[in-house]
Write an enzyme that holds these catalytic residues in place. Structure first.
Site: not given
Length: 208
Positions: A2, A41
């Site tokens: 991430d 995200s």
């Protein structure tokens, strides 16, 4: 990984060699969402899970608000074992994009309900402490289910993003080293199971 971009890898590699850059095939991804030049995200993970770009904050939904079937859900339907693992918090956007469907990544009630439902057919562990500690036993567990045609697994090192947002360079490197070690373990598993494909991705790049 991430929030992991090329600069994160270059930065971490100044202290010790990384495994990820040695992988034989490399590519670039344009991560902008359907609604913004800079994705979040939720939208980026949904692009991976559903194969289509969507609106920021959407999870498992297309821009028009309709649900999109995720690769994890389709794998279950096709009788594959499925595992979703992340160091993110329990309702984190990236893992949730593989089993939840909501217009708002902050909709914890819906995400938790969808997660509970998905847990009946998927092996979901969110959060875990270290991806590198989880990857080999989880892959072994998924691959050894004799009644399944194969498996799909998603592993996320979420804190590369978190520590980048906090401008904590030392902690970001620590998280990236763990993710890098996990990738090496995954590739070692693939060498032992040649019908396994390992794809290393980042959902976007984080930096202030």
């Amino acid at each position: 990984g991430d929030g992991m971009g090329a600069n994160h890898l270059k930065c971490a590699a100044t202290d010790k060699p990384l495994y990820i850059p040695t992988l034989p095939t490399k590519g670039w991804i344009i991560t902008k969402s359907a609604s913004h030049e800079i994705t979040d995200s939720a939208a980026s993970a949904t692009a991976y899970s559903c194969g289509q770009k969507t609106t920021n904050r959407f999870l498992g939904k297309l821009p028009d608000g309709t649900n999109c079937p995720t690769i994890a859900e389709e794998a279950v339907q096709k009788d594959f074992a499925v595992g979703i693992y992340s160091t993110d918090y329990a309702t984190g956007a990236t893992p949730s994009a593989f089993y939840a469907h909501t217009r708002d990544r902050g909709d914890k009630k819906t995400i938790e309900a969808d997660k509970e439902k998905a847990s009946t057919t998927m092996d979901i562990a969110v959060p875990v402490k270290k991806i590198s500690s989880e990857i080999t036993p989880r892959l072994n567990k998924l691959s050894q289910q004799k009644d399944k045609k194969g498996f799909f697994a998603m592993f996320e090192g979420a804190n590369i993003d978190t520590k980048s947002h906090q401008n904590d360079l030392k902690a970001m490197k620590k998280e990236l080293y763990d993710f890098d070690y996990a990738v090496m373990k995954a590739v070692n598993f693939a060498y032992q199971h040649p019908d396994t494909t390992v794809i290393v991705l980042a959902d976007h790049e984080t930096g202030d």
